[in-house]
Structures are given as C-alpha cells and as structure tokens.
Design an enzyme around this catalytic site. Structure first.
Site, short mmCIF file in Angstrom:
data_model
loop_
_atom_site.label_atom_id
_atom_site.label_comp_id
_atom_site.label_asym_id
_atom_site.label_seq_id
_atom_site.Cartn_x
_atom_site.Cartn_y
_atom_site.Cartn_z
N SER A 9 0.77 -0.99 0.01
CA SER A 9 0.12 0.18 0.29
C SER A 9 0.85 0.95 -0.29
O SER A 9 1.24 1.37 0.83
CB SER A 9 -1.17 -0.32 1.58
OG SER A 9 -1.71 1.50 1.69
N1 LIG Z 1 -6.18 8.90 1.70
C1 LIG Z 1 -6.03 7.69 2.55
C2 LIG Z 1 -5.98 6.81 1.78
C3 LIG Z 1 -5.59 5.32 2.03
C4 LIG Z 1 -6.02 3.73 1.29
O1 LIG Z 1 -7.27 3.42 0.76
N2 LIG Z 1 -5.70 2.63 1.89
C5 LIG Z 1 -5.84 1.77 1.00
C6 LIG Z 1 -4.35 0.47 0.39
S1 LIG Z 1 -4.04 1.58 -0.06
C7 LIG Z 1 -7.41 1.28 1.44
O2 LIG Z 1 -6.38 0.43 2.62
N3 LIG Z 1 -8.14 0.66 0.60
C8 LIG Z 1 -9.01 -0.07 1.51
C9 LIG Z 1 -10.27 0.47 1.50
O3 LIG Z 1 -10.23 1.22 1.50
O4 LIG Z 1 -11.69 -0.51 2.38
C10 LIG Z 1 -4.51 7.40 3.41
O5 LIG Z 1 -3.50 8.24 2.95
O6 LIG Z 1 -4.03 6.98 3.91
#
Ligand SMILES: N[C@@H](CCC(=O)N[C@@H](CS)C(=O)NCC(=O)O)C(=O)O
Length: 222
Positions: A9
């Site tokens: 990630s």
């Molecule tokens: N803007 C957030 C984005 C976090 C994000 O979208 N992470 C993804 C992995 S890259 C995630 O957890 N996805 C699972 C979901 O959204 O359910 C940050 O910078 O922490």
C-alpha cells in the site's frame, strides 16, 4: 505503537519511511485487504473508513488514519531538533508543507489511484480521460517545483516530499511517461538519494514493483 498496514500500500510506505527516519518502532499488524481483514469488526471499530495505514497509540488513547495526518503527527510528536526540517514549526513554512501534502492527497495520488487502481482491483480497462487528468496533475506538480530547490519547499526534505515521492515513484513503476516533467524527474532522484539510507529500496522500491507487476498482470485480461 501499532501500525495496521499492508506492505504494497503506497500510503503505508510513507509512514514506514518516516518511522525509519525518526527511528520509531512500530508493532506491525498486517491487514490483508484481499482477504477482507479491513472489513472485520475489530478493525472497523478502530477505523470505520477501513483504510490502511491506521496508527494506534494505546498509551495516548489515540487512533489515527489518513497517512498524511499520521506523518504530521509523528513528525510533530517524535521529531527531535535534527528533524525540524521535516515539518517546520514556523507557521508559514508549515503551511507550505501542508499545501504540498494536500495537493498529493486531493490531486496527484487521487488521480493516480483513479487511473491505475480500477485495473488492479477489478481488472477494469484503462480510461483515457483519467490518464489525461493524471498527466494534468503531473503538469501542476512540475509547475510547483523550483529549479533552484532540491526538494518541494527548500533544500531540505519534508514529509510532503516523502508522501509525493511514494506517489511519483509508484507512477514511475507503472511505467507512466515522466519524460515531459524534467523538474519532477530531477526532484525524485534527489528524494531517492536522500531516502536511500532509510531503507528506501526495501520499504518502497520493492513493493512498488510488486504492485506494478500485479497491475500488468491484470491489464492482460482487461
Ligand atoms: N487517503 C488515505 C488512503 C488510504 C487507502 O485508501 N488505503 C487503501 C490501501 S492503499 C485501503 O486501505 N483500501 C481499503 C479500503 O478502502 O477499503 C491515506 O492516505 O491513508
């Protein structure tokens, strides 16, 4: 402190890199998104938006998500005098760092996500309109960089450089053409050189390549 994360990630990688710079020890808790770990009750109780990274500092009764908020908090709470440049206390300088962080959140990483991730997640076809928006985001970033400064805001690395470096290096790993953006290309070399000593290869380059290979494998079937 517990860091709920996933190695591939991009936003998790920025927190890991800052952790190395600040010499922090995270207790790492892998959240496997493909297996649906992020939708389990215990994780939703911590972070109802079910995203990684999520940082839990039990002794302060604090749970944070949004990687750039975590970066700001860690630099403010754990930065020593030698780390002052990462997130300056001077309010004007800090505002400019925040501007670059917000630009990454709302524009550059957002557009990267919108262009590449539907393919990674669902095998979707690439969308030309989203590609044009990402190219525009890179043009904005090119215009925001100065030829005379090593990093975004000065000759010193900030947490905004870390966050944007993760975004741009992932774009590069996806083999998006960075040729039209010479200041971006020069800036990212400076970032990589600076971050090398903090495990940049292991924390960022290798996972960025893994994500890019997943992207390429999904592309074949779309
Ligand atoms: N803007 C957030 C984005 C976090 C994000 O979208 N992470 C993804 C992995 S890259 C995630 O957890 N996805 C699972 C979901 O959204 O359910 C940050 O910078 O922490």
């Amino acid at each position: 402190m517990n860091l709920y994360y996933l190695d591939v990630s991009p936003p998790c990688r920025s927190v890991l890199l800052l952790g190395r710079i600040l010499n922090l020890e995270f207790t790492l808790k892998t959240v496997n998104i493909q297996n649906g770990d992020h939708l389990k009750k215990e994780f939703l109780e911590l972070n109802p938006t079910h995203t990684v990274p999520t940082l839990q500092i039990t002794e302060n009764n604090l749970v944070l998500w949004e990687s750039r908020v975590i970066l700001s908090y860690l630099a403010s709470a754990y930065g020593k005098s030698e780390h002052e440049h990462l997130y300056p206390k001077d309010v004007e300088k800090r505002a400019i760092v925040d501007l670059y962080l917000q630009f990454d959140l709302s524009t550059l990483f957002q557009r990267t996500y919108e262009y590449f991730f539907p393919t990674i997640l669902f095998g979707a076809l690439l969308d030309e309109a989203k590609k044009a928006k990402l190219a525009e985001g890179l043009r904005f970033f090119e215009a925001m960089l100065s030829k005379d400064k090593k990093f975004c805001t000065s000759d010193d690395l900030t947490i905004a450089d870390i966050s944007l470096c993760i975004t741009v290096s992932q774009i590069e790993a996806f083999e998006f053409d960075l040729y039209p953006y010479p200041k971006v290309r020069k800036w990212i070399v400076n970032c990589k050189n600076e971050l090398q000593q903090y495990g940049y290869e292991e924390i960022n380059s290798a996972p960025a390549e893994i994500l890019a290979s997943i992207f390429r494998s999904k592309l074949k079937y779309s």
